[in-house]
Every structure is written in C-alpha cells, then in structure tokens.
Design an enzyme around this catalytic site. Sequence first.
Site, PDB file in Angstrom:
ATOM      1  N   MET A  17       0.850  -1.192   0.000  1.00  7.55           N
ATOM      2  CA  MET A  17       0.000   0.000   0.000  1.00  7.55           C
ATOM      3  C   MET A  17       0.882   1.237   0.000  1.00  7.55           C
ATOM      4  O   MET A  17       1.677   1.434   0.932  1.00  7.55           O
ATOM      5  CB  MET A  17      -0.934  -0.010   1.215  1.00  7.55           C
ATOM      6  CG  MET A  17      -1.995  -1.090   1.149  1.00  7.55           C
ATOM      7  SD  MET A  17      -3.067  -1.161   2.616  1.00  7.55           S
ATOM      8  CE  MET A  17      -1.988  -2.016   3.781  1.00  7.55           C
ATOM      9  N   GLN A  69       7.716  -5.367  -4.028  1.00 11.15           N
ATOM     10  CA  GLN A  69       6.840  -5.193  -5.186  1.00 11.15           C
ATOM     11  C   GLN A  69       7.436  -4.163  -6.132  1.00 11.15           C
ATOM     12  O   GLN A  69       7.753  -3.041  -5.726  1.00 11.15           O
ATOM     13  CB  GLN A  69       5.427  -4.749  -4.809  1.00 11.15           C
ATOM     14  CG  GLN A  69       4.529  -4.806  -6.059  1.00 11.15           C
ATOM     15  CD  GLN A  69       3.120  -4.305  -5.845  1.00 11.15           C
ATOM     16  OE1 GLN A  69       2.920  -3.134  -5.579  1.00 11.15           O
ATOM     17  NE2 GLN A  69       2.149  -5.205  -5.981  1.00 11.15           N
ATOM     18  N   CYS A  99      -2.222  -1.796 -10.077  1.00 13.28           N
ATOM     19  CA  CYS A  99      -2.425  -0.425  -9.621  1.00 13.28           C
ATOM     20  C   CYS A  99      -3.004   0.437 -10.744  1.00 13.28           C
ATOM     21  O   CYS A  99      -2.449   0.474 -11.843  1.00 13.28           O
ATOM     22  CB  CYS A  99      -1.114   0.179  -9.133  1.00 13.28           C
ATOM     23  SG  CYS A  99      -1.293   1.859  -8.526  1.00 13.28           S
ATOM     24  N   HIS A 170      -6.606  -9.471  -7.258  1.00 13.27           N
ATOM     25  CA  HIS A 170      -7.576  -8.527  -6.698  1.00 13.27           C
ATOM     26  C   HIS A 170      -8.869  -8.749  -7.464  1.00 13.27           C
ATOM     27  O   HIS A 170      -8.927  -8.544  -8.680  1.00 13.27           O
ATOM     28  CB  HIS A 170      -7.064  -7.095  -6.879  1.00 13.27           C
ATOM     29  CG  HIS A 170      -7.918  -6.066  -6.201  1.00 13.27           C
ATOM     30  ND1 HIS A 170      -7.401  -4.922  -5.658  1.00 13.27           N
ATOM     31  CD2 HIS A 170      -9.258  -5.997  -5.981  1.00 13.27           C
ATOM     32  CE1 HIS A 170      -8.380  -4.196  -5.133  1.00 13.27           C
ATOM     33  NE2 HIS A 170      -9.517  -4.836  -5.327  1.00 13.27           N
ATOM     34  N   GLY A 211      -8.959  -8.098  -2.006  1.00 14.63           N
ATOM     35  CA  GLY A 211     -10.042  -7.173  -2.312  1.00 14.63           C
ATOM     36  C   GLY A 211     -11.227  -7.343  -1.383  1.00 14.63           C
ATOM     37  O   GLY A 211     -11.883  -8.390  -1.395  1.00 14.63           O
TER      38      GLY A 211
END
Length: 333
Positions: A17, A69, A99, A170, A211
């Site tokens: 995040m 990541q 993203c 996700h 998600g």
Amino acid sequence: MSSNAAIRAARLSVAPMMDWTDRHCRYFHRLISRDALLCTEMVTAPALVRGGALHLLDFSPEEHPVALQLGGSDPAELAQAARFGQDAGYDEINLNVGCPSDRVQSGTFGAVLMKDPGLVAECCAAMRAAVDVEVTVKCRIGVDDQDPEEVLPEFIARVAATGVGRFTIHARKAWLEGLSPKENRDIPPLDYDLVRRMKGLFPALHLSINGGVTSLDQAEAFLEAGLDGVMIGRAAYHQPYDILGRADARLFGGQPAPQREEIARDMLPYIETHLAGGGKLAQVTRHMLGLFAGQPGARMWRRVLSEGAHREGAGPELIEAALAHVAEARGAA
C-alpha cells in the site's frame, strides 16, 4: 530465508500500500505477526535502475519473510531491478499488474498491463532469468471493458507459462478512466467466484485472493474453499491486532501474539534507533495508531500520538504517555 518460507507465509499477506507499508510499518507489523508475508510499497524499476534510488530497498532483517513489489513494463529494466531486490535480501519479487493510478498508467505499468499479457510474460521471464528468488504477480481480474471470464484465464496461462507459480488476484476490475485509485478499490464489484474458479482451472498454481477482505473469518472461509492464500490491505493496517495479532494462531498453527502493550513497548528500541539516526517520531508512530482499535482507550491512544509525535523533540516517552491513558481507560471500563 528460503522461498518456501515466503510460500508458507503467503497463506496470509499484507497488501502493498503506497505511503503505508513502508519499512517502519512492516517492522511494527512483524512484531504482531511472526508468520504473515509482508510487502513493500510499490517501487518502480526506473527509480532503481535509472534513478539509482537503492535506498528505497532498505529494510530491517526482522521483517522477513518480506516481498519487494516492483512496478515497470520494460523487461530488461525489471530484470535489473529484481537483481537489486535479490541482492538487498528480499524473499520474493512481485510484479504490480493491478495499480490503476494515473501516475502508474503514464509509466505504462500497473493495471494497464492487463491489456498486454504477452508483455507481462516477457517481463516475468526476464525477471525469473535474473534472480533465484521467486517472482510472483499481483493482478486484477481485468480492466475497463474487458470480459474477466475471458481475459483472466488467458492472462494467467500466458504468465504461468514463463514459470510464475504464484498469483495474487484482486477480485475487481480496474477502470483506468473515470475512477480514482480510491474509487477503484471500492466501486467495481467484487467477483470472488471468478477467482475461486481460477483455482479449479489452474490447480497447480498458488492463488491468493485480495479485495474487500476485512476479517480473519473471511480469510479462513477462502482458505477452506481451496484458495492458497489471502491478502488483506486496509483492515490489516487500521486494525492490525484484530487481523495480524490473531493470524498466527488461527491460520498458521503458531503462537498467540504478544499483548498490545508489549508490542507498543517492543517498538521503543526501534524508535530510539530511528531518532538517533535523524528520523522523526511521527514517521513511525503514524503506523501504530490502530493498535488499540476497538479497545478502551483507543481514542486517547490515537490522539496522544497524533498530536504529540510531530512536536520538536518528541520521543519514546510519548508512547508511555499514550499507554498510560489506555491503562486508565481499561481500569475505568
């Protein structure tokens, strides 16, 4: 640490995040859970390769198992960035194909790559050839007007053919125009059933779902339904003890987490080292605000840290002051 440790840890992972899962956050989370997989914020390959920003790879050994990541779309550049990550000691290199932010789109990486599974396959093949640690992918079920039922199986098959054996999906589409990154986390409908069907289509792959997961009860249900892992984002950040503090015992057969107060005090040596190196207290304590979420004294804990950590000379004594308010509230409850 072996990639087997990262595979085991991926039973529950904390989502990458931006602006949240920095090294201070990850150190704090590791004190709460010994077993969950932690992930960096997305680091762009150009920042490492062209910008020389290798300081972005700094982390504490205590964070293992931890995944780096990467964002990018140039195979050679991603391969070099992956090498930097392996040399820095990361247990896994993850490619961001999820993203949806404008900044990411302008760099032709993130969710826009869902439209080009061939390029993603090239990138993953180059990264796998460059490193010995495992290369994994985090993706969406599709973007824009794509039909996820068609594009997701093809995407997984193309990328898995390069030897990638782990995917985190996700379970929402990303809309590259018309929705903000925040809206992309909430508005497109979740399709958990599609992700579960992918496990049926690709039984040999390690598939994690991401998600809208807000509890360990949900996570356990997904694992019992046959998925290999669950990735939790905001809930793990805002209620870290409810998620990470109970995960080791419930999902990994491990030991219960230390008490919240013990975790707060275990952060003190880390904070002192950070301050001694010129860091600011708020850089660490902003990640600790949710430690007492749902508990007596939670509001005062947040307030004392939020208001005091930015003040000149603020130090570890602020943690003790906040803990005193928690103890007082607990005694009055």
